[in-house]
Write an enzyme that holds these catalytic residues in place. Sequence first.
Site, mmCIF file in Angstrom:
data_model
loop_
_atom_site.group_PDB
_atom_site.id
_atom_site.type_symbol
_atom_site.label_atom_id
_atom_site.label_comp_id
_atom_site.label_asym_id
_atom_site.label_seq_id
_atom_site.Cartn_x
_atom_site.Cartn_y
_atom_site.Cartn_z
ATOM 1 N N ASP A 42 6.989 2.993 0.656
ATOM 2 C CA ASP A 42 6.489 4.289 0.178
ATOM 3 C C ASP A 42 5.179 4.713 0.847
ATOM 4 O O ASP A 42 4.562 5.683 0.426
ATOM 5 C CB ASP A 42 6.301 4.264 -1.347
ATOM 6 C CG ASP A 42 5.291 3.219 -1.804
ATOM 7 O OD1 ASP A 42 4.581 2.639 -0.961
ATOM 8 O OD2 ASP A 42 5.187 2.993 -3.020
ATOM 9 N N HIS A 47 2.163 1.207 -1.066
ATOM 10 C CA HIS A 47 2.161 -0.164 -1.557
ATOM 11 C C HIS A 47 2.662 -1.128 -0.482
ATOM 12 O O HIS A 47 3.770 -0.935 0.038
ATOM 13 C CB HIS A 47 3.064 -0.301 -2.783
ATOM 14 C CG HIS A 47 2.626 0.526 -3.946
ATOM 15 N ND1 HIS A 47 3.102 1.802 -4.154
ATOM 16 C CD2 HIS A 47 1.760 0.254 -4.955
ATOM 17 C CE1 HIS A 47 2.545 2.289 -5.257
ATOM 18 N NE2 HIS A 47 1.734 1.373 -5.757
ATOM 19 N N SER A 94 -2.652 -0.314 -8.407
ATOM 20 C CA SER A 94 -1.479 -1.181 -8.292
ATOM 21 C C SER A 94 -1.488 -2.037 -7.030
ATOM 22 O O SER A 94 -0.889 -3.112 -7.004
ATOM 23 C CB SER A 94 -0.203 -0.331 -8.316
ATOM 24 O OG SER A 94 -0.237 0.668 -7.319
#
Length: 221
Positions: free
Chosen positions: A192, A195, A14
């Site tokens: 977090d 990311h 991601s």
Amino acid sequence: MLEKNSKLIFIGDSVTDCGRDYDAEPAGWGSLGNGYANLVNAALTALYPEYRIMVINKGVNGNDILKLSARWQKDVLDLNPDYVSVLIGVNDVWRHFDNAVFQQRDDLVDLALYRQKYQDLIDQTKPQVKQMMIMSPAMFEPNRQNPMRAQVDQYRQVAEELAHKNGLLYIDTQKAIDHFLETTSSYILTQDRVHPGDYKGHMLMANTWLNAIDFDWKRGQ
């Protein structure tokens, strides 16, 4: 270090994906997402326009080394790239710390499997490309004794060892992040610790990647 009229693929999880449009034409509108791959493309296009570098983003949310391996033929080898930049590993670690633990899953990737699968990808790819770039899995966590950060460091060391062993370009994004964290809170870049929250964190990663290939930011001045 990139040659003219080359094709460059960024592939990973991601952190690479960053909201790209999976249905978009490769290198077309919406295909690059909103992260470091897009910023690298912008820099290459703006400052090295005559090089005509085609940048393709093949990041997929949630990927670990196993999921990456399963789509490697289609998303990398079948596209005949000249350069492949890989960023994978943080999900391999993260699954040891999130709900997967309570789900008692049996598909967690340990360090030995990570090393084996990564070497397999290198063996498949190195003979077919001009260069592979191995980006270090990284966390925006300054405490190296933190359990997850400590495990990410173990996987990062494997990625670095494989890069050096196979004569690949190693790009140490963790080192750049650690330098930032010496003076500034991680919350400036992330919520977090994994990311990059917006372009600031991705700019840090893009700058690190571009410096590793001897990109000249003053070109044309």
